[in-house]
Write a protein that holds these residues in place. Structure first.
Motif, short mmCIF file in Angstrom:
data_model
loop_
_atom_site.label_atom_id
_atom_site.label_comp_id
_atom_site.label_asym_id
_atom_site.label_seq_id
_atom_site.Cartn_x
_atom_site.Cartn_y
_atom_site.Cartn_z
N LEU A 324 -3.50 66.95 -74.63
CA LEU A 324 -4.15 66.11 -73.62
C LEU A 324 -3.38 66.17 -72.31
O LEU A 324 -2.16 66.00 -72.30
N ILE A 325 -4.10 66.40 -71.22
CA ILE A 325 -3.47 66.34 -69.90
C ILE A 325 -4.36 65.42 -69.06
O ILE A 325 -5.54 65.70 -68.87
N VAL A 326 -3.78 64.32 -68.63
CA VAL A 326 -4.59 63.23 -68.09
C VAL A 326 -4.09 62.82 -66.71
O VAL A 326 -2.88 62.74 -66.49
N THR A 327 -5.01 62.56 -65.79
CA THR A 327 -4.60 62.04 -64.48
C THR A 327 -4.99 60.57 -64.36
O THR A 327 -5.94 60.12 -64.99
N THR A 328 -4.25 59.88 -63.54
CA THR A 328 -4.55 58.46 -63.33
C THR A 328 -4.05 58.01 -61.96
O THR A 328 -3.06 58.53 -61.45
N LEU A 329 -4.77 57.06 -61.37
CA LEU A 329 -4.33 56.49 -60.10
C LEU A 329 -3.14 55.59 -60.35
O LEU A 329 -2.18 55.57 -59.61
N HIS A 330 -3.25 54.81 -61.38
CA HIS A 330 -2.14 53.98 -61.81
C HIS A 330 -2.41 53.58 -63.24
O HIS A 330 -3.51 53.71 -63.73
N GLY A 331 -1.40 53.14 -63.90
CA GLY A 331 -1.62 52.60 -65.24
C GLY A 331 -1.50 53.59 -66.36
O GLY A 331 -1.41 54.80 -66.17
N GLU A 332 -1.46 53.03 -67.53
CA GLU A 332 -1.28 53.78 -68.77
C GLU A 332 -2.58 53.70 -69.56
O GLU A 332 -3.50 52.98 -69.18
N PHE A 333 -2.63 54.40 -70.63
CA PHE A 333 -3.81 54.33 -71.49
C PHE A 333 -3.37 54.05 -72.92
O PHE A 333 -2.91 54.95 -73.61
N ALA A 334 -3.53 52.81 -73.32
CA ALA A 334 -3.14 52.45 -74.68
C ALA A 334 -3.84 53.36 -75.69
O ALA A 334 -3.25 53.79 -76.67
N ALA A 335 -5.10 53.67 -75.38
CA ALA A 335 -5.91 54.46 -76.33
C ALA A 335 -5.35 55.86 -76.55
O ALA A 335 -5.64 56.49 -77.55
N LEU A 336 -4.55 56.32 -75.60
CA LEU A 336 -4.09 57.71 -75.68
C LEU A 336 -2.66 57.82 -76.23
O LEU A 336 -2.13 58.90 -76.36
N GLY A 337 -2.04 56.69 -76.48
CA GLY A 337 -0.66 56.75 -76.97
C GLY A 337 0.33 56.87 -75.82
O GLY A 337 -0.01 56.65 -74.65
N THR A 338 1.55 57.23 -76.15
CA THR A 338 2.60 57.33 -75.14
C THR A 338 2.74 58.78 -74.69
O THR A 338 2.88 59.66 -75.53
N PRO A 339 2.71 59.01 -73.38
CA PRO A 339 2.85 60.40 -72.92
C PRO A 339 4.23 60.98 -73.24
O PRO A 339 5.23 60.29 -73.11
N GLY A 340 4.25 62.23 -73.65
CA GLY A 340 5.52 62.91 -73.90
C GLY A 340 6.18 63.32 -72.59
O GLY A 340 7.40 63.41 -72.49
N ARG A 341 5.36 63.56 -71.57
CA ARG A 341 5.88 63.87 -70.25
C ARG A 341 5.01 63.21 -69.19
O ARG A 341 3.80 63.09 -69.36
N ARG A 342 5.67 62.82 -68.09
CA ARG A 342 4.95 62.21 -66.97
C ARG A 342 5.32 62.92 -65.69
O ARG A 342 6.48 63.31 -65.49
N PHE A 343 4.34 63.02 -64.83
CA PHE A 343 4.59 63.57 -63.49
C PHE A 343 3.96 62.66 -62.47
O PHE A 343 2.94 62.04 -62.73
N SER A 344 4.60 62.59 -61.30
CA SER A 344 3.96 61.88 -60.20
C SER A 344 3.69 62.86 -59.08
O SER A 344 4.48 63.78 -58.83
N VAL A 345 2.54 62.69 -58.47
CA VAL A 345 2.13 63.58 -57.39
C VAL A 345 2.07 62.76 -56.11
O VAL A 345 1.53 61.65 -56.10
N GLY A 346 2.67 63.27 -55.06
CA GLY A 346 2.67 62.53 -53.80
C GLY A 346 3.00 63.45 -52.65
O GLY A 346 2.85 64.66 -52.76
N GLU A 347 3.47 62.84 -51.58
CA GLU A 347 3.79 63.61 -50.36
C GLU A 347 4.74 64.77 -50.63
O GLU A 347 4.58 65.86 -50.11
N GLY A 348 5.70 64.51 -51.51
CA GLY A 348 6.71 65.53 -51.79
C GLY A 348 6.28 66.54 -52.83
O GLY A 348 7.11 67.29 -53.33
#
Ligand SMILES: Nc1ncnc2c1ncn2[C@@H]1O[C@H](COP(=O)(O)OP(=O)(O)O)[C@@H](O)[C@H]1O
Ligand SMILES: [Mg+2]
Length: 353
Positions: A324-348
Motif C-alpha cells: 500500500l502506498i497512500v497519500t494524505t493531506l493530514h492524518g492517519e488511517f486506522a483502517a490501514l494500520g501503522t505505516p512502515g515508512r512515512r514521507f512528507s512532501v513540501g517546499e523542500g
C-alpha cells in the motif's frame, strides 16, 4: 515481491526525489499542490508505461526540462530487479534489468493499481477505459494473453490500413483469419476473467452499496453470430468508415446494480464506491503465488471514503500480500494500520518523516 526503491527526476513538479518504500505500507503526507499525486503517478507510469491523469507525455515533464526519468527497484524472492522509464518529446522508453524493454513488460514486475479521486471515471466514461481495466487483470491471471492481444492489434492495424487505402476486398480480408483466431482467444480470456471478477466484487458491492452487482461481457459484435460472420456482414460499413467496426476493440463490460445498467443511473458517490470495489476485486484476484505482489496506490482516500468504508475495502484484501502506498493531506488511517515508512512532501521536496 514489491517496489522498494524509487527515484524520480524532473517528473511534474518533482525535481529530484528518492524514496525507500515499505513492502507493506508507506504513507506520504503534505499540503496541497506539493507533488503527492505526482509521486503516485510516477510509480504508476513505472508499472504501466502511461499515466492515469493524462495521455500527453509532455505534461509529465517538469516545465523547462527535456525529459523525466523514473527508476525503481523491485525486491523479488531471490534478487532485485531494476526498472526504469524515461519520457521525452520523442516518446517513452522502458528499461528492465538494464536492457531496453517493451512497455508491456513493465507490468510483469510492477503490477500497479490506483484508487484516486477520479476513480468514478471507470464507470462514467466510455468502454475503452473498462477494456483497459479488464485487460490489465486478464494479463495477470493468464500469461498467454499478451501474445494474442498483440497479434490481434497487429492484424487489426493492418486491416484498418487496407480499408483506409480502399484496397480490394481480397487484400483486406487476408487479415480476417488472424483477426478471428486471436479475437476469439481474447474474447474467451476476457469472458473467463469477468466470471472470476464478479465473484470477488459481488460481496464488496453488496457491503458498500447494498446492491446486487452483475457483470456481463459484450464482445463487440452480435451475440447470435461468430466473429467471422460478423466481419462478413460488416464489410460495407467497414469500407465506408475506413475501420473495422466489429471485434474485441469494440467490446464493453456491462455493469448492473440490482438489474439496472449503472451508467448515468447512480450518483457520483456510488460510482466511486463501485469503481473502488471493482479495482479491489482485481487486486484480490491477483495470483497469490506470483513472484511479485501488486502495489495499490490510494490517492487521498480520506477525501472520498469515510473510515468505515475504507475499512470495508481494506478488509477484503487484508489476507493478501499487497503493497500500500497512500497519500494524505493530514492524518492517519486506522483502517490501514501503522505505516512502515512515512514521507512528507513540501517546499523542500520529498523527505523521510
Ligand atoms: N510538468 C510540470 N512541471 C512543473 N510543475 C507541474 C507540472 N505538472 C504539474 N505541476 C504542478 O505540480 C504541482 C503538484 O501537483 P500534485 O502532484 O497534483 O500535488 P498534490 O497531490 O500534492 O496536491 C501542482 O502545483 C502543479 O501545478
Ligand atoms: Mg493530489
Amino acid at each position: 515481491m514489491s517496489l522498494r526503491r524509487l527515484q524520480v527526476t524532473d517528473f511534474r513538479c518533482l525535481q529530484s526525489a528518492q524514496l525507500e518504500l515499505d513492502p507493506q505500507f508507506t504513507l506520504i503526507s503534505g499540503p496541497n499542490a506539493t507533488g503527492k499525486t505526482s509521486l503516485l503517478e510516477a510509480i504508476y507510469v513505472l508499472g504501466r508505461g502511461r499515466s492515469f491523469r493524462t495521455r500527453r507525455l509532455e505534461h509529465l515533464i517538469r516545465v523547462g526540462r527535456q525529459r523525466f526519468v523514473v527508476l525503481g527497484e523491485i525486491a523479488m524472492p531471490e534478487r532485485r530487479v531494476g526498472l526504469g522509464v524515461e519520457g521525452s518529446a520523442t516518446g517513452i522508453r522502458a528499461k528492465l534489468g538494464g536492457d531496453k524493454a517493451p512497455l508491456a513488460e513493465l507490468a510483469s514486475v510492477l503490477p500497479v493499481q490506483i484508487i484516486d479521486p477520479e476513480v468514478h471515471r471507470l464507470i462514467e466514461e466510455g468502454p475503452g477505459r473498462r477494456r483497459r481495466f479488464l485487460d490489465w487483470g486478464v494479463f495477470h491471471v493468464e500469461p498467454g494473453f499478451v501474445a494474442y492481444w498483440q497479434k490481434y492489434q497487429l492484424a487489426l492495424k493492418q486491416r484498418n490500413a487496407a480499408l483506409k487505402a480502399k484496397q480490394p476486398r481480397a487484400i483486406t480480408s487476408a487479415w480476417d483469419e488472424d483477426l478471428v483466431r486471436y479475437g476469439e482467444q481474447l474474447t474467451a480470456a476476457r469472458s473467463h476473467y469477468i466470471a472470476l471478477l464478479v465473484d470477488q466484487a459481488r460481496t464488496l458491492a453488496k457491503n458498500l452499496l447494498g446492491m446486487e452487482l452483475t457483470l456481463a461481457y459484450r464482445p463487440g459484435w452480435g451475440r447470435d453470430m461468430s466473429l467471422s460472420e460478423a466481419l462478413q456482414q460488416s464489410w460495407e460499413h467497414d469500407l465506408e468508415s475506413g475501420a473495422t467496426q466489429v471485434g474485441p476493440q469494440r467490446a464493453e463490460l456491462s455493469i448492473r446494480l440490482d438489474g439496472v445498467a449503472v451508467k448515468d443511473r447512480i450518483s457520483r458517490g456510488q460510482q466511486k464506491l463501485l469503481a473502488a470495489a471493482l479495482l479491489m476485486a482485481q487486486v484480490k484476484l491477483f495470483p497469490r503465488d506470483a513472484p511479485v505482489q501488486p502495489s495499490l496506490l490510494l490517492d487521498d482516500p480520506a477525501a472520498e471514503l469515510d473510515n468505515e468504508r475504507l475499512a470495508e475495502l481494506m478488509s477484503e484484501i487484508s489476507s493478501h500480500a499487497v503493497q500500500l502506498i497512500v497519500t494524505t493531506l493530514h492524518g492517519e488511517f486506522a483502517a490501514l494500520g501503522t505505516p512502515g515508512r512515512r514521507f512528507s512532501v513540501g517546499e523542500g521536496g520529498v523527505q523521510s518523516a
